[in-house]
Design a protein around this motif. Structure first.
Motif, mmCIF file in Angstrom:
data_model
loop_
_atom_site.group_PDB
_atom_site.id
_atom_site.type_symbol
_atom_site.label_atom_id
_atom_site.label_comp_id
_atom_site.label_asym_id
_atom_site.label_seq_id
_atom_site.Cartn_x
_atom_site.Cartn_y
_atom_site.Cartn_z
ATOM 1 N N PRO A 180 33.835 -44.811 69.193
ATOM 2 C CA PRO A 180 35.157 -44.417 70.238
ATOM 3 C C PRO A 180 35.817 -43.242 69.656
ATOM 4 N N ALA A 181 35.911 -43.078 68.322
ATOM 5 C CA ALA A 181 36.590 -41.857 67.846
ATOM 6 C C ALA A 181 35.653 -40.725 68.016
ATOM 7 N N ARG A 182 34.419 -40.848 67.965
ATOM 8 C CA ARG A 182 33.514 -39.667 68.461
ATOM 9 C C ARG A 182 33.665 -39.323 69.933
ATOM 10 N N SER A 183 33.640 -40.306 70.611
ATOM 11 C CA SER A 183 33.709 -39.883 72.092
ATOM 12 C C SER A 183 35.130 -39.256 72.442
ATOM 13 N N LEU A 184 36.121 -40.043 71.822
ATOM 14 C CA LEU A 184 37.587 -39.513 72.076
ATOM 15 C C LEU A 184 37.606 -38.054 71.517
ATOM 16 N N GLY A 185 37.066 -37.754 70.419
ATOM 17 C CA GLY A 185 37.472 -36.320 69.768
ATOM 18 C C GLY A 185 36.752 -35.477 70.572
ATOM 19 N N ALA A 186 35.583 -35.565 71.108
ATOM 20 C CA ALA A 186 34.814 -34.483 72.129
ATOM 21 C C ALA A 186 35.801 -34.440 73.343
ATOM 22 N N VAL B 63 38.842 -37.718 56.509
ATOM 23 C CA VAL B 63 37.880 -36.337 56.308
ATOM 24 C C VAL B 63 36.673 -36.821 56.541
ATOM 25 N N ALA B 64 36.303 -38.142 56.330
ATOM 26 C CA ALA B 64 34.791 -38.449 56.815
ATOM 27 C C ALA B 64 34.514 -38.297 58.131
ATOM 28 N N THR B 65 35.309 -38.573 59.020
ATOM 29 C CA THR B 65 35.385 -38.622 60.518
ATOM 30 C C THR B 65 35.229 -37.081 60.810
ATOM 31 N N LEU B 66 36.169 -36.369 60.315
ATOM 32 C CA LEU B 66 36.241 -34.913 60.607
ATOM 33 C C LEU B 66 34.962 -34.142 60.218
ATOM 34 N N LEU B 67 34.403 -34.639 59.080
ATOM 35 C CA LEU B 67 33.232 -34.054 58.674
ATOM 36 C C LEU B 67 32.066 -34.510 59.534
ATOM 37 N N PHE B 68 31.983 -35.679 59.821
ATOM 38 C CA PHE B 68 30.983 -36.300 60.765
ATOM 39 C C PHE B 68 30.783 -35.666 62.286
ATOM 40 N N GLN C 191 40.711 -42.226 61.988
ATOM 41 C CA GLN C 191 39.281 -41.838 62.549
ATOM 42 C C GLN C 191 39.519 -41.119 63.769
ATOM 43 N N CYS C 192 40.309 -41.448 64.364
ATOM 44 C CA CYS C 192 40.319 -40.772 65.975
ATOM 45 C C CYS C 192 40.975 -39.409 65.706
ATOM 46 N N LEU C 193 42.197 -39.251 64.589
ATOM 47 C CA LEU C 193 42.591 -37.786 64.457
ATOM 48 C C LEU C 193 41.433 -37.255 63.711
ATOM 49 N N GLY C 194 40.748 -37.652 62.859
ATOM 50 C CA GLY C 194 39.488 -36.936 62.172
ATOM 51 C C GLY C 194 38.577 -36.507 63.017
ATOM 52 N N ALA C 195 38.488 -37.330 64.117
ATOM 53 C CA ALA C 195 37.266 -36.778 65.153
ATOM 54 C C ALA C 195 37.770 -35.610 66.013
ATOM 55 N N ILE C 196 39.095 -35.732 66.183
ATOM 56 C CA ILE C 196 39.600 -34.537 67.114
ATOM 57 C C ILE C 196 39.493 -33.118 66.146
ATOM 58 N N SER C 197 39.852 -33.571 64.921
ATOM 59 C CA SER C 197 40.131 -32.429 63.989
ATOM 60 C C SER C 197 38.798 -31.777 63.994
ATOM 61 N N GLY C 198 37.791 -32.704 63.533
ATOM 62 C CA GLY C 198 36.362 -31.971 63.401
ATOM 63 C C GLY C 198 35.775 -31.355 64.669
ATOM 64 N N VAL C 199 36.092 -32.008 65.927
ATOM 65 C CA VAL C 199 35.531 -31.291 67.060
ATOM 66 C C VAL C 199 36.362 -29.985 67.206
ATOM 67 N N TYR D 193 37.325 -31.029 74.696
ATOM 68 C CA TYR D 193 36.330 -30.420 75.775
ATOM 69 C C TYR D 193 37.737 -30.291 77.092
ATOM 70 N N ASN D 194 38.185 -31.584 77.291
ATOM 71 C CA ASN D 194 39.207 -31.587 78.256
ATOM 72 C C ASN D 194 38.846 -31.300 79.727
ATOM 73 N N LYS D 195 37.649 -31.756 80.079
ATOM 74 C CA LYS D 195 37.057 -31.456 81.454
ATOM 75 C C LYS D 195 37.163 -33.022 82.113
ATOM 76 N N ASP D 196 37.036 -32.973 83.392
ATOM 77 C CA ASP D 196 36.793 -34.459 84.210
ATOM 78 C C ASP D 196 35.908 -35.054 83.864
ATOM 79 N N THR D 197 34.607 -34.373 83.569
ATOM 80 C CA THR D 197 33.347 -35.155 83.381
ATOM 81 C C THR D 197 33.462 -35.877 81.909
ATOM 82 N N ALA D 198 34.282 -35.172 81.259
ATOM 83 C CA ALA D 198 34.450 -35.974 79.916
ATOM 84 C C ALA D 198 35.397 -37.298 79.795
ATOM 85 N N TRP D 199 36.366 -37.243 80.906
ATOM 86 C CA TRP D 199 36.996 -38.464 80.938
ATOM 87 C C TRP D 199 36.713 -39.466 81.838
ATOM 88 N N ASP D 200 35.936 -39.034 82.910
ATOM 89 C CA ASP D 200 35.711 -40.166 83.964
ATOM 90 C C ASP D 200 34.988 -41.267 83.457
#
Length: 289
Positions: A231-237, A48-53, A134-142, A241-248
């Motif tokens: 890393p959770a913040r970067s992975l969630g976004a 929940v904390a990572t989701l809100l963050f 944390q990673c699941l929360g980040a994905i959910s928040g974004v 977003y799921n564009k090549d620029t985000a994964w490169d």
């Protein structure tokens, strides 16, 4: 100023070696945790904390970019600016660490969890499960940001971390390593039982310096990588977003923070707290028995 009480023997007994107590090292594998509700409560708190963050911070980034968009007659000097974005990240960490510290420890970041694991503050099982939460929360928040503002979200880059033009991969990796070192080093220092005992007369709220560390690092590294250090913040976004620029350059936002966290853990535990010297002294004392 209160100081550690050194061992002294004068024929009348000995005095305690120190006026603080380090918690015992966490076991590598602690299956007993799986039987405790407090373990699952901690996982929920981290989720929940990572989701809100991520919800608040990515929404701030998207809102700022829309405010300065010339297509929307935005003002290039308007909006919250980099300073406001840094405050959003640092402020949310301060609030969320304050709220969850007593439940899960308030990690909200796989790099922090990794550093604490290396220092034997948490077990391997808890560390892995925290990172998953944390990673699941980040994905959910974004995901919430994308659901509420899909058009703006996709137009303005989804809050994804990318290496800015003009900076090499090495510079970006270095920025993430140093930035995460500052954060994790602050976490260790703010929660050090020795410091709390020695400076008990100084009322220090641990979440405050941690939040300020995040704020300061963002000011320094937003122009370079957008500031990951989580890393959770970067992975969630990137997932949303799921564009090549985000994964490169996604690997930078995992390798850099983990290296920075490992260096911070080593520096605090083995140099500042003299863990290596204590271990060597213990070995020598037992070898002469």
């Amino acid at each position: 100023m209160a100081k550690d009480v050194e061992v002294a023997e004068h024929g009348h007994g000995s005095f305690p070696a120190k006026d603080y107590h380090d918690p015992p090292p966490a076991p590598l594998i602690d299956a007993v945790e799986l039987t405790k509700w407090s373990f699952y409560r901690a996982l929920i708190a981290e989720y929940v904390a990572t989701l809100l963050f991520l919800y608040v911070t990515v929404l701030t980034v998207i809102g700022y970019k829309s405010q300065i968009d010339p297509d929307l007659k935005g003002d290039a000097c308007g909006g919250v600016g980099i300073l406001g974005i840094a405050w959003a990240f640092g402020g949310m960490i301060f609030v969320l660490v304050y709220c969850t510290a007593g439940i899960s420890g308030g990690h909200i970041n796989p790099a922090v969890t990794f550093g604490l694991f290396l220092a034997r503050k948490v077990s391997l099982l808890r560390a892995v499960m925290y990172m998953v939460a944390q990673c699941l929360g980040a994905i959910s928040g974004v995901g919430l940001v994308k659901a509420f503002q899909k058009a703006y979200y996709m137009k303005y880059g989804g809050g994804a971390n990318t290496l800015s033009d003009g900076y090499s991969t090495g510079v970006g990796l270095g920025a993430e390593i140093v930035g995460t070192f500052v954060l994790v080093y602050t976490v260790f220092s703010a929660t050090d039982p020795k410091r709390n005992a020695r400076d008990s007369h100084v009322p220090v709220l641990a979440p405050l310096p941690i939040g300020f560390a995040v704020f300061i690092v963002h000011l320094a590294t937003i122009p370079i990588t957008g500031t990951g250090i989580n890393p959770a913040r970067s992975l969630g976004a990137a997932v949303m977003y799921n564009k090549d620029t985000a994964w490169d350059d996604q690997w930078i936002f995992w390798v850099g923070p983990f290296i920075g966290a490992a260096i911070a853990a080593f520096y605090h535990q083995f140099i500042l707290r003299a863990g290596a010297v204590k271990a060597l002294g213990s070995f020598r004392s037992t070898s002469h028995v």
